[in-house]
Design an enzyme around this catalytic site. Structure first.
Site, short mmCIF file in Angstrom:
data_model
loop_
_atom_site.label_atom_id
_atom_site.label_comp_id
_atom_site.label_asym_id
_atom_site.label_seq_id
_atom_site.Cartn_x
_atom_site.Cartn_y
_atom_site.Cartn_z
N ARG A 1 -18.27 -2.13 17.22
CA ARG A 1 -17.63 -3.42 16.94
C ARG A 1 -16.28 -3.56 17.65
O ARG A 1 -15.39 -2.73 17.50
CB ARG A 1 -17.43 -3.60 15.43
CG ARG A 1 -16.81 -4.98 15.11
CD ARG A 1 -16.78 -5.28 13.62
NE ARG A 1 -18.08 -5.13 13.02
CZ ARG A 1 -18.35 -4.29 12.02
NH1 ARG A 1 -17.40 -3.56 11.50
NH2 ARG A 1 -19.57 -4.20 11.54
N CYS B 1 -16.92 -8.48 4.67
CA CYS B 1 -16.21 -7.21 4.45
C CYS B 1 -14.94 -7.49 3.66
O CYS B 1 -14.08 -8.26 4.11
CB CYS B 1 -15.81 -6.58 5.78
SG CYS B 1 -17.16 -6.46 6.95
N CYS C 1 -19.76 -5.22 2.66
CA CYS C 1 -18.96 -4.08 3.12
C CYS C 1 -17.63 -4.13 2.38
O CYS C 1 -17.11 -5.23 2.13
CB CYS C 1 -18.72 -4.20 4.62
SG CYS C 1 -17.65 -2.90 5.29
N CYS D 1 0.83 -1.22 0.00
CA CYS D 1 0.00 0.00 0.00
C CYS D 1 0.86 1.26 0.00
O CYS D 1 1.89 1.34 0.67
CB CYS D 1 -0.92 0.00 1.21
SG CYS D 1 -2.04 1.42 1.22
N CYS E 1 0.53 4.53 6.99
CA CYS E 1 -0.13 4.36 8.30
C CYS E 1 0.82 3.57 9.21
O CYS E 1 1.18 2.42 8.89
CB CYS E 1 -1.44 3.61 8.13
SG CYS E 1 -2.49 4.35 6.86
N CYS F 1 0.41 -0.27 10.21
CA CYS F 1 -0.15 -1.25 9.26
C CYS F 1 0.89 -2.20 8.66
O CYS F 1 1.92 -1.77 8.13
CB CYS F 1 -0.88 -0.50 8.14
SG CYS F 1 -1.79 -1.64 7.08
N CYS G 1 -19.16 2.75 8.02
CA CYS G 1 -18.47 2.01 9.07
C CYS G 1 -17.22 2.83 9.35
O CYS G 1 -16.35 2.93 8.49
CB CYS G 1 -18.12 0.61 8.58
SG CYS G 1 -17.05 -0.29 9.72
#
Ligand code: SAM
Ligand code: DTB
Ligand code: SF4
Length: 336
Positions: free
Chosen positions: A274, A107, A138, A63, A67, A70, A198
């Site tokens: 959640r 998801c 999702c 990616c 972040c 991650c 979400c």
């Protein structure tokens, strides 16, 4: 002059929360806070019910965002192998298996900074196929343009996950390749397209309690509260800046984590809160406290995107021991 006393029903959703009010909730005695959250929880939900979601990483690793938590960022050496976008058949096989295992929502996550138009038709096919199985759908694909959100809705998308992750004040300690406003813009496109949101974040990244209050304040003052609100506990990934920092400085106290869940329930009373990443490292007792404090959704299936979850046997036993059932199968009455 004394501050005005509020006589509003504490279970009614509000969008005028102040940061000070939320900080004051963090300062409540633990038992008082959990009692308040549990009381609000049962005004809107059957507290014996849990919504069950399952994740699949349909495009793993490589990616372009940085972040700091991650495993999938190309900026850090985490040992994760980058993979191409999965094929439709493989995704549908996984979705069917998730459904057979009890999942209600499927998801699909992609390690993308943003959705490219060239990938949209394949993602749309996945959404349509999963929906046709009778599952809620999702996806979490990074930033979206307005017209892409509309196309995903047309394909049958129910929810789009896009987290604010932390407070605006702590944000640049977490990620610098995109801004808080970028996140808010995508959430706006998702709402405008009529897709449910979400949106939540991560606790235990070295942020302060004031940051946790400020993060929840952001969620509570969005134009619409998130329909689903994931509270993740940082899963420390070796090789990431935040994972390595937490391994040095120690993980968040479970009591503080439960407080955060309780306040999420109080400030967004109608959201599905959640209990998300990090559940594999949580004791059964901490999870039970989270459910008491208003968490009413979990990820199941043994794996999140790249990190582990409890297995099906372990979760079935937990639900049985707590007398909890999948959403829609409860017996107690909501008191409103
Ligand atoms: N690339 C998309 C994005 O960032 O929106 C979707 C995938 S991303 C993995 C989804 C969310 O998972 C992140 O926003 C973050 O809140 C959470 N997450 C990722 N890695 C995590 C970790 N190590 N511990 C806890 N939560 C994590
Ligand atoms: C969310 O807030 N948590 C989920 C989901 N939304 C996409 C993802 C958690 C990922 C945890 C780290 C991993 O498994 O790679
Ligand atoms: Fe990419 Fe999402 Fe991971 Fe950030 S959280 S590096 S955007 S996959």
């Amino acid at each position: 002059m004394n501050a005005p006393v509020r006589f509003t029903d504490p279970a009614l959703p509000r969008h005028d929360w102040t940061r000070e009010e939320i900080e004051a909730l963090f300062d409540l005695p633990f038992t008082e806070l959990v009692f308040q959250a549990a009381s609000v929880h049962r005004r809107w939900f059957d507290p014996t019910e849990l919504q069950l979601s399952q994740l699949l990483s349909v495009k793993t690793g490589g990616c372009a965002e940085n972040c700091g938590y991650c495993s999938q960022s190309a900026f850090f050496k985490t040992g994760l192998k980058a993979e191409k976008l999965m094929g439709l058949d493989e995704v549908l096989t996984a979705a069917k298996a998730a459904q057979d295992g009890g999942a209600q929502r499927f998801c699909m996550g992609a390690a993308w900074r943003d959705l490219k138009d060239r990938d949209l038709p394949r993602v749309a096919e996945m959404i349509t196929g999963v929906k046709a199985l009778g599952l809620e759908t999702c996806v979490t694909l990074g930033m979206l343009k307005a017209e892409q959100a509309v196309a995903l809705k047309d394909a049958g998308l129910d929810y789009y996950n896009h987290n604010l992750d932390t407070s605006p004040e702590y944000y640049d300690k977490v990620v610098t390749t995109r801004t808080y406003d970028d996140r808010l813009d995508t959430l706006q496109h998702v709402r405008d397209a009529g897709i449910s949101t979400c949106c939540g974040g991560i606790v235990g990244m070295g942020e302060s309690r004031a940051d946790r209050a400020s993060f929840l304040h952001q969620l509570a003052t969005l134009p619409a509260h998130p329909d689903s609100l994931p509270v993740n506990a940082l899963v420390p990934i070796a090789g990431t800046p935040l994972g390595d920092q937490v391994k040095r400085d120690g993980e968040i106290d479970p009591i503080e984590f439960v407080r955060t869940v309780a306040i999420a329930r109080l400030v967004c009373p109608k959201s599905m809160v959640r209990l998300s990443a990090g559940r594999d490292d949580m004791s059964r007792e901490t999870q039970a406290l989270c459910f008491l404090a208003g968490a009413n959704s979990i990820f199941i299936g043994g794996k999140l995107l790249t990190t582990p979850l409890p297995g099906q046997d372990e979760d079935s036993l937990l639900l049985k021991d707590l007398g909890m059932v999948p959403m829609g199968m409860g017996v107690s009455q909501v008191s409103t």
